[in-house]
Design an enzyme around this catalytic site. Structure first.
Site: not given
Length: 422
Positions: A26, A30, A93, A121, A167, A196, A309, A406
């Site tokens: 994550s 970013r 995604g 998605r 999301s 989230s 998650d 993944k």
């Protein structure tokens, strides 16, 4: 390394391990996206190297930024300036949504697509916000889902409203796009609750690290660029660490993950508090965080809205607790790599647990466990979470174990030796 399929998980007594997990994907994604908008060379250290990160890096490269990999490091030379590109995001995604934001910031014509699951998605609310900012969206398949084409004229100081209830990445994508906007900046407002929301906090912190000015108030952000190239150190992935903390919990063993800080911004660090309520002992030192499992785990009720998650990991741990557990706040699990609410319940039942599925989670009632071959449903987190169950239940195997690539390609190299720990 190649593993058997299905992969048998050896049972274990109390484990004892001191390890380091790869960097947070994550944070890495970013940093890559923001660095792609900055002029000059940015160095991202300690990064996670997995399929999702690679898709993100390949996409910003297709948009004109230069991306170079070396050991535990990514160098991004920006700014991205391509005016036409076809982006294949595979099954990521996050990359899909962040790339729509980047394409919105770049004048040009871009096509975004991915694999069969990615085409299921949703991205409609983000695309609607992009349209409000002046981009033209053309759906190449089902409306609201990829593939799609975006024709953008770049961004100027404006205000936009986005529904991020499905999301938080819809919101994060717009905040990242705002890094390309000069003063007075891009104002982004949330229309209602945010899924989230901890991940939005991460996005804001990453933007500020690269010199972007972000004024944040509840449900309202103003972003003023441009970003400055620089260095970014990625902390270990909390979601990945939680599989090993869960292993300590269910075996009454101990695991220390180095480099992790309990008070970090990653929402999944909240899992430590849940384990503590279940009876685990949590300790933090200057170099990492340790979890020691109790002789008997307690069932608890927990809100996973900030850490979806790790929901499957909790579900597996709960199957070994004394008493019923309830997970809530995870409505967006249905639109992840698989329908995680339904599929996790299905696999828990194979192991003998009693499971009641709710709109936002599960009630889990432990029962006599039994071995089973676990279907991953193409979901990396299904594979890793249910591997934890195999440490306690003889006869558990994981189908399609390579799916972990993944997010955590080295997972099995770290996890399988746990059963041989003293």
């Amino acid at each position: 390394m190649t593993f058997l399929d299905p992969l048998p998980i050896p049972t274990s007594g109390p484990i004892a391990a001191d390890l380091r997990v790869p960097g947070s994907k994550s944070w890495t994604q970013r940093a890559i996206c923001i660095a792609a908008l900055a002029e000059g060379v940015s160095v991202i250290r300690g990064c996670g190297d997995n399929d999702d990160v690679r898709r993100c890096a390949e996409a910003v490269s297709a948009l004109g930024a230069r991306v170079e990999y070396s050991i535990d490091e990514i160098r991004v030379t920006g700014p991205a300036q391509e005016t036409k590109a076809e982006l294949n995001l595979g099954g990521s995604g996050t990359a899909l949504r962040f790339m729509l934001g980047l394409c919105l910031a770049l004048p040009g014509d871009f096509t975004l697509d991915g694999d069969a699951r990615l085409r299921e998605r949703p991205i409609g609310e983000l695309a609607r916000a992009a349209s409000d900012l002046g981009a033209a969206i053309r759906w190449l398949g089902k409306e609201g889902y990829p593939p799609l084409r975006i024709s953008s004229f770049g961004l100027t100081p404006k205000s936009v409203l986005v529904d991020a209830s499905v999301s938080s990445q819809f919101l994060s994508a717009l905040l990242i796009a705002g890094a390309a906007v000069d003063a007075p900046g891009l104002r982004v407002r949330a229309a209602g609750p945010i899924a989230s929301v901890s991940y939005v906090d991460m996005t804001v912190e990453a933007l500020r690290h690269f010199g972007v000015r972000v004024h944040a108030s509840p449900g309202d952000w103003n972003v003023v660029g441009p970003p400055r190239a620089g260095e970014f150190d990625v902390e270990p992935d909390a979601t990945g660490a939680n599989y090993f903390f869960a292993a300590a919990a269910v075996t009454a063993g101990g695991v220390r993950v180095s480099g992790l800080k309990r008070n970090g911004l990653q929402g999944d660090l909240g899992f430590l508090g849940v384990l503590e309520r279940m009876g685990c002992a949590i300790e933090e030192d200057a170099g990492g965080v340790s979890v020691r499992g109790p002789a008997a785990l307690r069932g608890v009720e927990a809100d996973f809205s900030r850490m979806p998650d790790s929901a499957q990991t909790f579900a597996v741990v709960a199957a070994f607790a004394s008493g019923e557990s309830r997970l809530r706040g995870a409505t967006n699990l249905r639109v992840k790599e698989t329908d995680r609410l339904a599929d996790t319940a299905s696999e828990l039942r194979r192991l003998g647990a009693g499971v009641e599925t709710h709109e936002d989670g599960w009630t889990i009632r432990p029962s006599a466990p039994r071995g089973a071959s676990i279907s991953t449903h193409g979901d990396h987190r299904m594979a890793m979470a249910f591997a934890v169950a195999g440490l306690r239940i003889p006869g558990v195997s994981i189908e399609n174990p390579s799916v972990v690539a993944k997010s955590f390609p080295s997972f099995w190299d770290l996890f399988l030796p746990l059963s041989r720990m003293p």
